[in-house]
Design an enzyme around this catalytic site. Structure first.
Site, PDB file in Angstrom:
ATOM      1  N   LYS A   1     -63.377 -48.251  44.668  1.00  9.68           N
ATOM      2  CA  LYS A   1     -64.103 -47.299  43.832  1.00  9.68           C
ATOM      3  C   LYS A   1     -64.334 -47.907  42.450  1.00  9.68           C
ATOM      4  CE  LYS A   1     -63.839 -42.739  41.792  1.00  9.68           C
ATOM      5  NZ  LYS A   1     -63.188 -41.459  41.667  1.00  9.68           N
TER       6      LYS A   1
ATOM      7  N   GLU B   1     -55.073 -55.924  43.508  1.00 10.03           N
ATOM      8  CA  GLU B   1     -54.815 -56.446  44.859  1.00 10.03           C
ATOM      9  C   GLU B   1     -56.124 -56.684  45.609  1.00 10.03           C
ATOM     10  OE1 GLU B   1     -53.552 -53.764  43.404  1.00 10.03           O
ATOM     11  OE2 GLU B   1     -51.596 -53.188  44.225  1.00 10.03           O
TER      12      GLU B   1
ATOM     13  N   GLY C   1     -60.630 -41.215  45.046  1.00 11.23           N
ATOM     14  CA  GLY C   1     -60.364 -42.317  45.989  1.00 11.23           C
ATOM     15  C   GLY C   1     -59.778 -41.837  47.309  1.00 11.23           C
ATOM     16  N   ARG C   2     -58.754 -40.981  47.236  1.00 13.34           N
ATOM     17  CA  ARG C   2     -58.086 -40.548  48.470  1.00 13.34           C
ATOM     18  C   ARG C   2     -58.911 -39.525  49.247  1.00 13.34           C
ATOM     19  NH1 ARG C   2     -55.574 -39.271  43.914  1.00 13.34           N
ATOM     20  NH2 ARG C   2     -55.181 -37.108  43.308  1.00 13.34           N
TER      21      ARG C   2
ATOM     22  N   GLU D   1     -50.109 -38.127  46.443  1.00 15.25           N
ATOM     23  CA  GLU D   1     -50.777 -38.538  45.208  1.00 15.25           C
ATOM     24  C   GLU D   1     -51.421 -37.316  44.545  1.00 15.25           C
ATOM     25  OE1 GLU D   1     -52.390 -42.798  44.663  1.00 15.25           O
ATOM     26  OE2 GLU D   1     -54.214 -41.633  44.802  1.00 15.25           O
TER      27      GLU D   1
ATOM     28  N   HIS E   1     -37.284 -40.198  69.476  1.00 18.30           N
ATOM     29  CA  HIS E   1     -36.220 -41.169  69.759  1.00 18.30           C
ATOM     30  C   HIS E   1     -35.824 -41.930  68.500  1.00 18.30           C
ATOM     31  CE1 HIS E   1     -36.520 -40.497  74.086  1.00 18.30           C
ATOM     32  NE2 HIS E   1     -37.796 -40.269  73.822  1.00 18.30           N
TER      33      HIS E   1
ATOM     34  N   LYS F   1     -48.524 -50.325  37.399  1.00 19.29           N
ATOM     35  CA  LYS F   1     -49.609 -51.310  37.307  1.00 19.29           C
ATOM     36  C   LYS F   1     -49.512 -52.070  35.982  1.00 19.29           C
ATOM     37  CE  LYS F   1     -53.034 -48.675  39.956  1.00 19.29           C
ATOM     38  NZ  LYS F   1     -54.324 -47.999  39.933  1.00 19.29           N
TER      39      LYS F   1
HETATM   40  O1  F6P Z   1     -60.716 -47.832  45.258  1.00 21.54           O
HETATM   41  P1  F6P Z   1     -59.933 -48.455  44.166  1.00 21.54           P
HETATM   42  O2  F6P Z   1     -60.555 -48.235  42.816  1.00 21.54           O
HETATM   43  O3  F6P Z   1     -59.738 -49.928  44.439  1.00 21.54           O
HETATM   44  O4  F6P Z   1     -58.519 -47.774  44.094  1.00 21.54           O
HETATM   45  C1  F6P Z   1     -57.617 -47.842  45.157  1.00 21.54           C
HETATM   46  C2  F6P Z   1     -56.524 -46.824  45.065  1.00 21.54           C
HETATM   47  O5  F6P Z   1     -55.736 -47.015  43.909  1.00 21.54           O
HETATM   48  C3  F6P Z   1     -55.304 -45.772  43.398  1.00 21.54           C
HETATM   49  O6  F6P Z   1     -55.917 -45.574  42.170  1.00 21.54           O
HETATM   50  C4  F6P Z   1     -53.814 -45.714  43.244  1.00 21.54           C
HETATM   51  O7  F6P Z   1     -53.324 -46.853  42.631  1.00 21.54           O
HETATM   52  C5  F6P Z   1     -55.736 -44.749  44.424  1.00 21.54           C
HETATM   53  O8  F6P Z   1     -55.904 -43.495  43.901  1.00 21.54           O
HETATM   54  C6  F6P Z   1     -56.954 -45.387  44.956  1.00 21.54           C
HETATM   55  O9  F6P Z   1     -57.313 -44.833  46.187  1.00 21.54           O
END
Ligand code: F6P
Length: 501
Positions: free
Chosen positions: A152, A158, A212-213, A299, A330, A455
Site C-alpha cells: 500500500k 521487508e 491494508g488488512r 491489529e 490432536h 519499526k
Molecule cells: O502494504 P504495506 O504498506 O507494505 O504494509 C504492509 C502491512 O504493514 C502494516 O502497516 C503493519 O506493519 C500493516 O497494517 C500492513 O498491512
C-alpha cells in the site's frame, strides 16, 4: 441476546455502520474513510467519498486487472524471451499478503478454480528472511515468472528489500530491460512505484480509504487471484463479499450475521474476560483463514485507548489463533476442553471440495471430518459430569481427570460449500464482526499505531549494524542485554552470501 442487542443500540452501532458506508472519516487518527465495502460494490451502487462516487473508479481498476490478467493467462503478454509467464510471485507482507494467501488457499482445491488455474503457480514471498526467498524462487525460471510487488505504502522495509532482491534475480538472468515485462505493482503510492523502476502503466492502484488488512478485495488480492484463477472466479468472490456487506448494512440486528457475531465476540472477550478466541475450520482449504483474521482482528481491536484517546478500563480485543480441525484436536484442544476457557468459532461445509467415499466404510471421509465438527461444540457446551463418569464405572481416582466442566462457549458456522462466493461471504463476515466489536468497545479499529515503535527501533539497529561493519567498534547504544546480544551476533556472524548479478 436481547441485552446484547440493546447494547448495540446504546453504542449506536447502526449509526456507525451508516457512517462507514457513507464514507465518513471514521478512522479519525488517520483522518481516513473506511470504505473497503466499495471494493466489491456492483457497478450500479453509489458509494461516495468526499462527495464523489468511488464505485466507477473501483470498476476501472477491476477492468484493467481483467484485461491484464487475461493477456497474461492467454499468453498474449509474454516475458523478455517471448515465453508466456506461467508463474507469479507476489511480494508483500501483513495485509498485502495474508488475505490473498487465505483466498488462494481456499480456491486452489476448489474444482472450478483449480481447473482455471491449470498448471499455473502462485506463490507469496513475505518474510525478509532469505530462506523465504530461496523457498519461493526454488524451481522458478525468471523468463517465465511474473513478479507482483504489493505494498500500500511502497515503503515497507521487508517488502522493498525482497522486491530489490527479486529484481536482481530477474536482471541477472534477463537484463535490466526485462523488468518492464516481468514486474508489476499494486500500491496507493504510484510515485514510489515509478521511482522503483516499475512502469506505472503496469501498476494497479487503490485508495487511502482501504486499510491494508482490509485490502484483499482491492488489486492487492484481485490481481494475483485473477492471474491464477481467471477474473470470473474472482468476481464471484467479490459478489459473495458484497452479499454479506448488504446483510451488514441492511438486515435487522437480530438477523444480521456480522452484528450477532460481533456481539457474541465482545461478550466473550470483554464481559466474560476470556482472553482468546480459536478459529477452527473443519475444512483444510481454510487453513489460512485464522492467520488472516488474526491480523484483521488483532491489529484492529488490540488497542489500549478509546477513539478519543482515553485509557480503556476493560479488556479490548482477544488473542485470535486457529488451525483446521481435526488437526487442532490432536494438538491444543486439551487446554480448550479442560484448561482455560477459549471461545471457539467452528466453521464447517456441507459439501466437500473433494468428496471421497471408501467402499465398506460407514460414512464418507468428509462425514468423518464433520462428525468431529458437530461433536466438539457439544463437548464444550455440555462437558461430562462426575455422576456420568461414575455410572460408566470410572474409578474415583480418575474421575477428576476425566471430568469436563462444560459451559464453554462456541459458535458454529455452516457453509453450503467452499466456493469463491462463500469465501467472499466469510471474509466480509469476519471483517464486519471486527468492526462491530470495535464500535462497541469505542476503539478505532482502523489505525495501527502499535506497529510503529518496533519499526523505528529496527531502523536504529540497522544503522548500528552497518556502522560497526564499516567502522568497527562495539555497540553501546542499547540496553545491556541488547548490546550484549548484538555484539555477540556481529562478532560471530559469518555469511556465504549469494548475490544476483
Ligand atoms: O502494504 P504495506 O504498506 O507494505 O504494509 C504492509 C502491512 O504493514 C502494516 O502497516 C503493519 O506493519 C500493516 O497494517 C500492513 O498491512
Amino acid at each position: 441476546m436481547s441485552l446484547l442487542l440493546n447494547l448495540a443500540k446504546e453504542a449506536e452501532v447502526e449509526e456507525k455502520i451508516r457512517q462507514m458506508f457513507a464514507g465518513e472519516h471514521i478512522n479519525q487518527t488517520e483522518n481516513r474513510a473506511v470504505l473497503h465495502v466499495a471494493l466489491r460494490a456492483p457497478k450500479d451502487e453509489v458509494i461516495t467519498f468526499d462527495g464523489k462516487n468511488v464505485v466507477p473508479d473501483v470498476h476501472q481498476v477491476l477492468e484493467k486487472i481483467k484485461v491484464f490478467s487475461d493477456k497474461v493467462r492467454s499468453g498474449e503478454w509474454v516475458g523478455a524471451t517471448g515465453k508466456p509467464l506461467t508463474d507469479v510471485v507476489c511480494i508483500g507482507i501483513g495485509g498485502s499478503f495474508l488475505g490473498p494467501l487465505f483466498v488462494h488457499t481456499a480456491l486452489q482445491t476448489e474444482p472450478k478454480s483449480a481447473e482455471a488455474a491449470g498448471n499455473r503457480q502462485l506463490r507469496f514471498l513475505s518474510n525478509v528472511d532469505p530462506v523465504d526467498i530461496s523457498l519461493n524462487l526454488d524451481g522458478l525460471q525468471p523468463e517465465t515468472t511474473l513478479v507482483v510487488v504489493v505494498s500500500k505504502t511502497f515503503t515497507t522495509a521487508e517488502t522493498m528489500l525482497n522486491a530489490r532482491t527479486v529484481r536482481s534475480w530477474i536482471i541477472s538472468s534477463l537484463g535490466e530491460s526485462a523488468v518492464a515485462k516481468h514486474m508489476v505493482a499494486v500500491s496507493t503510492n504510484l510515485k514510489l512505484v515509478g521511482e522503483f523502476g516499475i512502469n506505472t502503466d503496469n501498476a494497479f492502484g487503490f485508495w487511502d480509504w482501504v486499510g491494508g488488512r482490509y485490502s484483499v478485495c482491492s488489486a492487492v488480492g484481485v490481481l494475483p487471484l485473477a492471474l491464477q484463477y481467471g477474473f470470473e472466479n474472482v468476481s464471484q468472490f467479490l459478489q459473495g463479499a458484497w452479499d454479506m456487506d448488504t446483510c451488514f448494512r441492511d438486515a435487522p440486528f437480530d438477523e444480521n450475521i456480522p452484528v450477532l457475531l460481533g456481539l457474541i465476540t465482545t461478550w466473550n472477550a470483554t464481559f466474560l474476560g476470556f482472553s482468546s478466541r480459536a478459529i477452527l475450520p473443519y475444512c483444510q482449504a481454510l487453513s489460512k483463514l485464522a492467520p488472516h483474521i488474526q491480523q484483521v482482528s488483532m491489529e484492529s481491536n488490540g488497542k489500549g485507548v478509546t477513539i478519543e484517546g482515553l485509557p480503556i478500563p476493560y479488556p479490548t480485543g482477544q488473542i485470535d489463533f486457529g488451525e483446521p480441525g481435526t488437526n487442532g484436536q490432536h494438538s491444543f484442544y486439551q487446554l480448550i476442553h479442560q484448561g482455560r476457557v477459549v471461545p471457539c468459532d467452528f466453521i464447517g461445509v456441507i459439501k466437500s471440495q473433494h468428496p471421497v467415499y471408501l467402499k465398506g466404510e460407514m460414512v464418507s471421509n468428509h462425514d468423518e471430518l464433520m462428525c468431529n465438527f458437530f461433536a466438539q461444540a457439544d463437548a464444550l457446551a455440555n462437558g461430562k459430569t462426575r455422576e456420568e463418569l461414575l455410572t460408566e464405572g470410572v474409578s474415583e481416582a480418575l474421575v477428576p481427570h476425566k471430568t469436563f466442566t462444560g459451559n464453554r462457549p462456541s459458535s458454529s458456522i455452516l457453509l453450503p460449500a467452499l466456493t469463491p462466493y462463500t469465501v467472499g461471504q466469510l471474509l466480509s463476515m469476519y471483517e464486519h464482526q471486527v468492526a462491530v466489536q470495535g464500535f462497541i468497545l469505542g476503539v478505532n479499529s482502523f489505525d495501527q499505531w502499535g506497529v510503529e515503535l518496533g519499526k523505528v527501533l529496527a531502523l536504529k539497529v540497522r544503522k548500528q549494524v552497518s556502522k560497526s561493519r564499516t567502522e568497527g567498534g562495539k555497540v553501546t547504544d542499547f540496553n545491556y542485554s541488547t548490546n550484549y546480544l548484538l555484539n555477540r551476533y556481529l562478532q560471530e556472524k559469518e555469511e556465504n552470501t549469494e548475490t544476483f548479478g
